[in-house]
Design a protein around this motif. Sequence first.
Motif: not given
Length: 468
Positions: A127-132, A150-156, A160-165, A464-467
């Motif tokens: 539940h904190t993977h995306a935040f880290a 990640t914890h959920n679909v939206r976080e995934a 994924t898109e952040a890694a690509k960028r 989540f929208d803050r990060i």
Amino acid sequence: MRPEPRSAELPTTTTSPAAETPRASRRTFLGASIAASTVFSLPGIVRAESGAEKLRMAVIGCGGRGGGNLDAVLGEQVVAVCDVNAKTLAGALGKAPGAKGFGDYRRLYEELKPADYDAVVVSTTEHTHAFATLPAFREKKHVYCEKPLTHNVREARVVTEAAKRAGVATQMGTQIHADANYRRVVELVKVGAIGKVSDVHCWVGRAWGLQSPEDAKKYGDIIAVQDRPVGSTPIPEGLDWDLWLGPAPQRPFHEAYWPGPKWYRWWDFGSGTMSDLGSHWIDLPFWALDLDAPKTVEAFGPPPHPELAPASMHVTYTYGARGDRAPLSLTWYQGKDKPPAWEEGSIPRWDSGCLFIGSQGSLLADYGRHLLLFGPDVRDFKRPAESIPPSLGHHAEWLHACKTGAPTTCPFSYSGPLTEANHLGNVAYRSGKKLEWDAAAMKILNAPEAEKFLTREYRKGWEFDRIA
């Protein structure tokens, strides 16, 4: 659905070394080279083009699986370690003398300058993977993250898109992907050894989650719990419980949640067996059949509980035709639920496995062995030449990629969609709906009311929208 083949008594056994044990050893092929057919864009962040210089590593989450991940990168220069448990943090600092210690990964990112580190290993609770991970991508740092991503679909999707960028080396911690057995199964499927695959069944014997106390004892669950505990138990010395909760709603500490892996059955912290072991088992058909987003997802099991994932359930995904791949159905089973062929005894009753059903035969696999199930005459079968090179080892592969730009085999461009698909199984289960999924729009076309399960409510201060 075509009946499963009933020739299990006449299998062609084709296995990797050590296949008679449930899990083959990686040591037989560590150190071999991985083929670099493609490379990612390196935005000037690898300090040593030769790959000889040590990477500067930050390790977030050092207990349990995180301890093994820390051990795997100790050959590099570990400059920072972080854990919400002071006792675990002290142990990590003992392994990595000279590293800075942090209890809060937000402070780690605030205090470390981008020039201080090259790569980050994340092994917190999911539940904190995306935040880290997301702060690392903003600084274009390489990331290794434990499964599920990640914890959920939206976080995934966001990760994924952040890694690509970022254009950096990524790897999800599905260590079995590096073993030889999976490679041989993928080769057999891809060369058409069993013809066109129409159905896949993946199952695991683990039965952790919501079930009766009797079943919890019968199936070896690590804890028997049927609802949120009343009251609290003392917070273990050294554990920062509020920080461990992170984006999850506030609740008193109770030993029913911690230590891991007790937490993974609670929707606030984990995603149950579906997303956890699905990362390993559904990985195999995802790889062999070039799967991505399913068209439909339907789950079957006990009535959903608002807080607890089920011990037993099954989920059916349908996929459309793609290139030479025919339309197919993939069904996941956990706990007491098993495929029809297993129940009938027409295949070996392995505790966990993956059954590919093709137009010319079937293929049964687990982590360390596989069987070809044809008709009565299999004497003319010849195994295809090995085409997938051995892995350097799951962690070594990622470290090599960080230094050279070579590919990994579970980058977030692959493991992100895998994680999304697994999470969608839980969305279907929790909503009680058969989902018609529009992956591009991230919409459930026939049941928009189920979309609330694509994400979560975040605690104030952890939006989540803050990060994202």
